[in-house]
Design a protein around this motif. Sequence first.
Motif, short mmCIF file in Angstrom:
data_model
loop_
_atom_site.label_atom_id
_atom_site.label_comp_id
_atom_site.label_asym_id
_atom_site.label_seq_id
_atom_site.Cartn_x
_atom_site.Cartn_y
_atom_site.Cartn_z
N VAL A 276 0.86 -1.19 0.00
CA VAL A 276 0.00 0.00 0.00
C VAL A 276 0.90 1.23 0.00
O VAL A 276 1.75 1.39 0.87
N GLN A 277 0.68 2.11 -0.99
CA GLN A 277 1.51 3.30 -1.12
C GLN A 277 0.64 4.56 -1.20
O GLN A 277 -0.45 4.54 -1.79
N LYS A 278 1.14 5.65 -0.63
CA LYS A 278 0.43 6.92 -0.67
C LYS A 278 0.53 7.53 -2.06
O LYS A 278 1.57 7.47 -2.71
N VAL A 279 -0.56 8.12 -2.50
CA VAL A 279 -0.59 8.83 -3.78
C VAL A 279 0.15 10.16 -3.61
O VAL A 279 -0.19 10.97 -2.74
N ARG B 92 -2.45 10.74 13.99
CA ARG B 92 -3.00 12.10 14.11
C ARG B 92 -3.94 12.24 15.30
O ARG B 92 -4.72 13.19 15.37
N GLY B 93 -3.88 11.28 16.21
CA GLY B 93 -4.63 11.38 17.45
C GLY B 93 -6.09 11.00 17.38
O GLY B 93 -6.86 11.31 18.30
N MET B 94 -6.50 10.32 16.32
CA MET B 94 -7.90 9.93 16.20
C MET B 94 -8.18 8.67 17.03
O MET B 94 -7.30 7.82 17.20
N THR B 95 -9.40 8.57 17.53
CA THR B 95 -9.77 7.43 18.40
C THR B 95 -10.89 6.58 17.81
O THR B 95 -11.27 5.58 18.41
N GLU B 96 -11.42 6.98 16.68
CA GLU B 96 -12.48 6.20 16.04
C GLU B 96 -12.34 6.31 14.53
O GLU B 96 -11.91 7.33 14.00
N MET B 97 -12.73 5.23 13.85
CA MET B 97 -12.65 5.17 12.38
C MET B 97 -14.06 4.91 11.85
O MET B 97 -14.78 4.03 12.34
N ILE B 98 -14.51 5.70 10.88
CA ILE B 98 -15.85 5.54 10.32
C ILE B 98 -15.78 5.60 8.79
O ILE B 98 -14.88 6.18 8.22
N GLU C 40 -7.42 -9.82 1.90
CA GLU C 40 -6.08 -9.34 2.24
C GLU C 40 -5.90 -7.90 1.76
O GLU C 40 -5.25 -7.08 2.42
N VAL C 41 -6.51 -7.59 0.62
CA VAL C 41 -6.43 -6.23 0.06
C VAL C 41 -7.25 -5.26 0.89
O VAL C 41 -6.76 -4.19 1.30
N LEU D 208 -7.68 -0.76 4.97
CA LEU D 208 -8.28 -0.24 6.20
C LEU D 208 -7.23 -0.10 7.30
O LEU D 208 -7.28 0.84 8.10
N GLN D 209 -6.29 -1.02 7.34
CA GLN D 209 -5.21 -0.92 8.33
C GLN D 209 -4.37 0.33 8.09
O GLN D 209 -3.94 1.00 9.04
N THR D 210 -4.20 0.68 6.83
CA THR D 210 -3.44 1.89 6.49
C THR D 210 -4.16 3.14 7.01
O THR D 210 -3.54 4.03 7.58
N VAL D 211 -5.48 3.20 6.81
CA VAL D 211 -6.26 4.35 7.30
C VAL D 211 -6.22 4.39 8.83
O VAL D 211 -6.08 5.46 9.43
#
Length: 379
Positions: free
Chosen positions: A4-7, A115-121, A99-100, A105-108
């Motif tokens: 997984v690579q950043k654009v 960045r200090g976030m505690t929840e993912m939506i 796997e993809v 989602l693991q990257t996000v």
Amino acid sequence: MIEVQKVTTKKELKQFVQFYYDLYRDSDYAVPFLYFDEIATLDRQKNPSFDYCEADYFLARKKGQIVGRVAAIINRRANERWQSRQVRFGWFDFIDDVEVSSALLQTVEEWGRERGMTEMIGPMSFIDTDREGMLVEGFEELASMYINYNYPYYPKHMEQLGTFEKANDWVEAKVKVPEVVPEKFSKVTEMVRKRYNLRVHKFTRHELMKEGKAQEIFNLLNTTYKDLYGFCTLTDKQIDLLANNYIKLADLNLVTGIVDASDNDRLVGFGITFPSFSRALQKTRDGRLFPFGWWHLLKILKWHKTPIVDLLLIGVLPEYRSKGANGLIFDDLIRQFQRYGFEWADTGPMMETNDGVLGQWQYLESVIHRRHRCYKKTL
């Protein structure tokens, strides 16, 4: 192995957008979004959401081939409004390989944690007027350009991962345009005109684009939508962009305002509808207007060559809902739909818990035909 690579380049951003078209090229139900719209929305220089949003985009590769994509987004105004620390995932598309999807989602998740976030939506975009939610019901229903479409394996992946739960569902209804305006609407229309001095107002292009009525519509939207799930009020820049992208092109017979004649014709409600571009967009080359895509869209925009009309946005100030303002909107729009020969109306997403909105279809032949879900995970 999944990489997984950043654009980071314009070429990679184009690959990020192109992946959706390639993945859904053979689908009878997916609708390709306008290519230039997608690029503009993701462009930090063109999208006013970046005044308060942070985002990065990621591509997943397997054996050198692109197999998935995802956007990681932090909407700081929404987080402040809802007193949360949420990272959003959007533009989430992938081949049928858990796997993809897991790697994306693991990257996000890691991006948000940093960045200090505690929840993912998600799936969520920058703002509420963008497309949101993952399709979980209605896979064999034609999509529209205003909603996400995805294959049935998407929600199965979310279940397999086992770490996400339902945060919110939106549903969309297919509503038959009646041959005769229901008596209920006619009676309500006559009653509210006499009792409350409410009336239908049909806008002119000059009013909307030169006299500030478009901004007035979206300011009213900010008021009426402010308590909906995840909603973040639109800024002046975003309102100007929406006015130019949609209101400027709208057939104004299909846009209805409701004004209070006893209060200096104050705007208290609105309905914005467009003829469906779904089939026309399917005839374009990956959502591109050239060389011939523009012709298919023009036939819809100018001559309404479609049996379906999309109900984009409807808003009524809370204090006027009980006065029948919604009935005035539908009474006028149904008459316009009949005149143009539309057979069905396709609603925009409605929260499944919003009984007031869902109940307004009870006097018409309608069926819930799609459901989108937002998932959440504690980090």
